[in-house]
Design a protein around this motif. Structure first.
Motif, PDB file in Angstrom:
ATOM      1  N   ALA B 279       0.916  -1.347  -0.052  1.00  0.00           N
ATOM      2  CA  ALA B 279       0.248  -0.023   0.236  1.00  0.00           C
ATOM      3  C   ALA B 279       0.764   1.372   0.136  1.00  0.00           C
ATOM      4  O   ALA B 279       0.655   2.186  -0.784  1.00  0.00           O
ATOM      5  CB  ALA B 279      -0.900  -0.050   1.250  1.00  0.00           C
ATOM      6  N   GLU B 284      -2.920  -0.067  -5.278  1.00  0.00           N
ATOM      7  CA  GLU B 284      -4.191   0.335  -5.350  1.00  0.00           C
ATOM      8  C   GLU B 284      -5.211  -0.830  -4.540  1.00  0.00           C
ATOM      9  O   GLU B 284      -5.952  -0.652  -3.654  1.00  0.00           O
ATOM     10  CB  GLU B 284      -5.076   0.552  -6.525  1.00  0.00           C
ATOM     11  N   ASN B 287      -4.161  -0.831  -0.919  1.00  0.00           N
ATOM     12  CA  ASN B 287      -4.596   0.422  -0.302  1.00  0.00           C
ATOM     13  C   ASN B 287      -6.206   0.114  -0.008  1.00  0.00           C
ATOM     14  O   ASN B 287      -6.630   0.410   1.154  1.00  0.00           O
ATOM     15  CB  ASN B 287      -4.687   1.614  -1.540  1.00  0.00           C
ATOM     16  N   TRP B 334       1.855   4.091   6.207  1.00  0.00           N
ATOM     17  CA  TRP B 334       0.428   3.695   6.328  1.00  0.00           C
ATOM     18  C   TRP B 334       0.150   3.352   7.573  1.00  0.00           C
ATOM     19  O   TRP B 334       0.128   2.198   8.062  1.00  0.00           O
ATOM     20  CB  TRP B 334       0.077   2.649   5.162  1.00  0.00           C
TER      21      TRP B 334
END
Lengths: 378, 378
Positions: B279, B284, B287, B334
């Motif tokens: 991510a 994507e 994520n 993240w």
């Protein structure tokens, strides 16, 4: 029991055990399974007539079915459906991953012997065998099974070993390996073949790896919806009363214990009819679960069709889509199979949905006919 | 071996077995676990000073930790953090659902004895014990554990038995049972308490029942994404190379075998850092998985806060949200925990996120202090 009696019992036990082992070896090595052949008069040895017979096997994780058909080389492909079933035999699991190779082999050998014995045929009258068993995923699995099949049958018998999804496809295409099969029972898989021998699959990876369109997937999402409604994380749903009542539980909390008490996927998948009933009664949560499962199942088919180019370059070629399994067969107002076809038709307008009228083992026998004809008469 | 030798060996074996059983009974019934108390001088029997000591236990499915703190009744609640840890002992699993009640009891008794022995205290100097163990979900579980704790400690010792989520909350609230705790490691659960003793939970029902925000949930979705990309059912993703390389597999098909070879949820959850890395590298698919897990975790907290009214009638009261577990602690770019807080803040602007600086067993010991003070000094 005195020590002497104990010793005697122990020795007797050992003897009995040896006898059992010898029995099994004899039965296996010397072919007690095939003893019925010795009792047959020579003239009875051709149950299928002078052209002999075909064997088709569908070996799954719950049961194994063997079908015996007469070999009629003069038939055209379209006449296959009129071949009479000479015999049908059933046995237990023959997936070597589940029960081990020795047990799987014995089950397969026994079920073939039972079918031949029932129609008064010998191995020598067999022309071709198509063995479609679950757990055959690699050429090495195929070769191992072929090797021991070779030990059982005379050298003129043609042998074909495939994955069981192939038998399901063939049951809808009269033994032709062309098109796509979608199986959705406890699990789900999509499997496709082109006429020039390419193949592709999608899903079939089990519940942890996202087979959400399967019976297990649908039911697990319904159970999750009940827990979420109870927690306050999701809307209330008819599924709560419906499922708790069916399982004899008094609260959603008890579902946790019920779920983890038994790892069987089939036990959870058995709740699918309740989900369909709730959806038919207008429950939005149940409806959403079924609509999502339709999308999942359709996406498996779409992936296979696109990879193999089954619908042609402009996407408009016709191809058969054989649909098999409890989730797709449910003859209900909320018809999952019908919705999957509607969904797929948007991408591939000339998809030809087929719900087979015969069981996969018959498909395997038809495959044996096709393979044999291709190899010997073309 | 002759039959005589065999018989002799068998009898000897039986004797040895009897000795082992008697040993275990003696150790258990006659308290060998507590033999160290006999060797202590009377004056040494108060490791915590004249006011005695407190025990806090955090019993989980992987390990059990016992912390011993001095009892200082003159302390105010806010001074609790300065209580020195007199001893810390660690043992294995004490979840009675996993290892059975006898083994769980022995583990808990042993770890308490180890902690007391380390700081030179006897059971008679214990003022209160707070045992927070996983698997305690019903008052009956609580009562059963209380009954045998009562056999171990003198009657003046105050005993409290709770679920292990309570210790995690207390580790962030200095032993106050107020607010919400969100645990997200291999599994996930949200647990909340009001000051007047109401409680509520959400999630914690395991992977089949939709704990999608857990480490297992995140990793299972990543594995699913790899299979879908391979099948052509989903977009290609960095997760494929990342996961296959980490597991030493050469194709996505091998993931099926890897996944079902071992039913451990923790083994799958261990892949979470790979998902976070993908991510962070801009993938994507990864994520989306993390964003969805954030929504799932936030919805568990939201459900608990709303059911208990923790944020007051106008939704603007302050309340602590204690965040515990590998998924939330990950000190990464993240940051799942940070995103969960952002998400929750939209609903409850005065949420006070807390990442505890002490382990849950310390929280359990602080709880013991609070319970004891409430019962004896208020």
């Amino acid at each position: 029991m005195t020590p002497e009696q104990e010793k005697e019992k122990e020795e007797k036990g050992e003897q009995e055990e040896q006898v059992l082992v010898l029995d099994a070896m004899k039965r296996y090595r010397n072919g007690e399974i095939w003893d019925f052949e010795d009792d047959m008069a020579v003239s009875d040895g051709h149950g299928g007539g002078e052209n002999g017979v075909l064997l088709g096997l569908d070996g799954g994780t719950t049961s194994t079915v063997c079908i015996c058909l007469p070999m009629v080389p003069s038939f055209s492909h379209s006449q296959l459906q009129s071949l009479p079933i000479l015999a049908r035999a059933v046995a237990g699991c023959s997936n070597h991953n589940s029960v081990g190779e020795i047990a799987a082999r014995e089950t397969l050998e026994q079920v073939m012997a039972d079918a031949l014995s029932k129609c008064g045929s010998k191995r020598s009258s067999v022309r071709a065998v198509c063995l479609a068993v679950s757990g055959v995923n690699h050429p090495t699995d195929q070769q191992r099974i072929l090797n021991w099949l070779r030990d059982i049958f005379p050298s003129h018998v043609k042998l074909y070993v495939r994955n069981d999804a192939v038998a399901a496809l063939a049951s809808g295409t009269m033994g032709r390996l062309h098109g796509c099969v979608l199986i959705a029972g406890t699990g789900t898989i999509a499997y496709g073949f082109t006429e020039d021998g390419k193949e592709a699959r999608a899903a079939g990876a089990g519940p942890v790896l996202g087979d959400w369109g399967s019976g297990y997937g649908i039911a697990a999402q319904a159970l999750t919806a009940v827990v979420k409604a109870h927690d306050g994380r999701g809307p209330s749903t008819r599924l709560t009363n419906s499922i708790l009542q069916a399982l004899g539980l008094s609260s959603a909390e008890e579902l946790i214990g019920w779920t983890y008490a038994d790892p069987s996927w089939a036990r959870i998948a058995a709740l699918v009819p309740l989900v369909v009933s709730c959806a038919e009664a207008g429950d939005e949560v149940a409806n959403k679960i079924l609509l999502e499962s339709v999308q999942e199942l359709a996406s498996s088919v779409k992936a296979v069709v696109e990879r193999l180019g089954l619908s042609g370059q402009d996407g408009k070629d016709a191809f058969p889509l054989v649909m098999v399994g409890g989730v797709l067969e449910a003859n209900r107002r909320w018809d999952i199979g019908k919705e999957v076809v509607n969904c797929i038709s948007k991408y591939f307008p000339r998809v030809l949905p087929i719900r087979p009228k015969v069981e996969p083992a018959v498909g395997a026998a038809w495959l044996a006919w096709n393979f044999f004809m291709k190899e010997c008469y073309s």
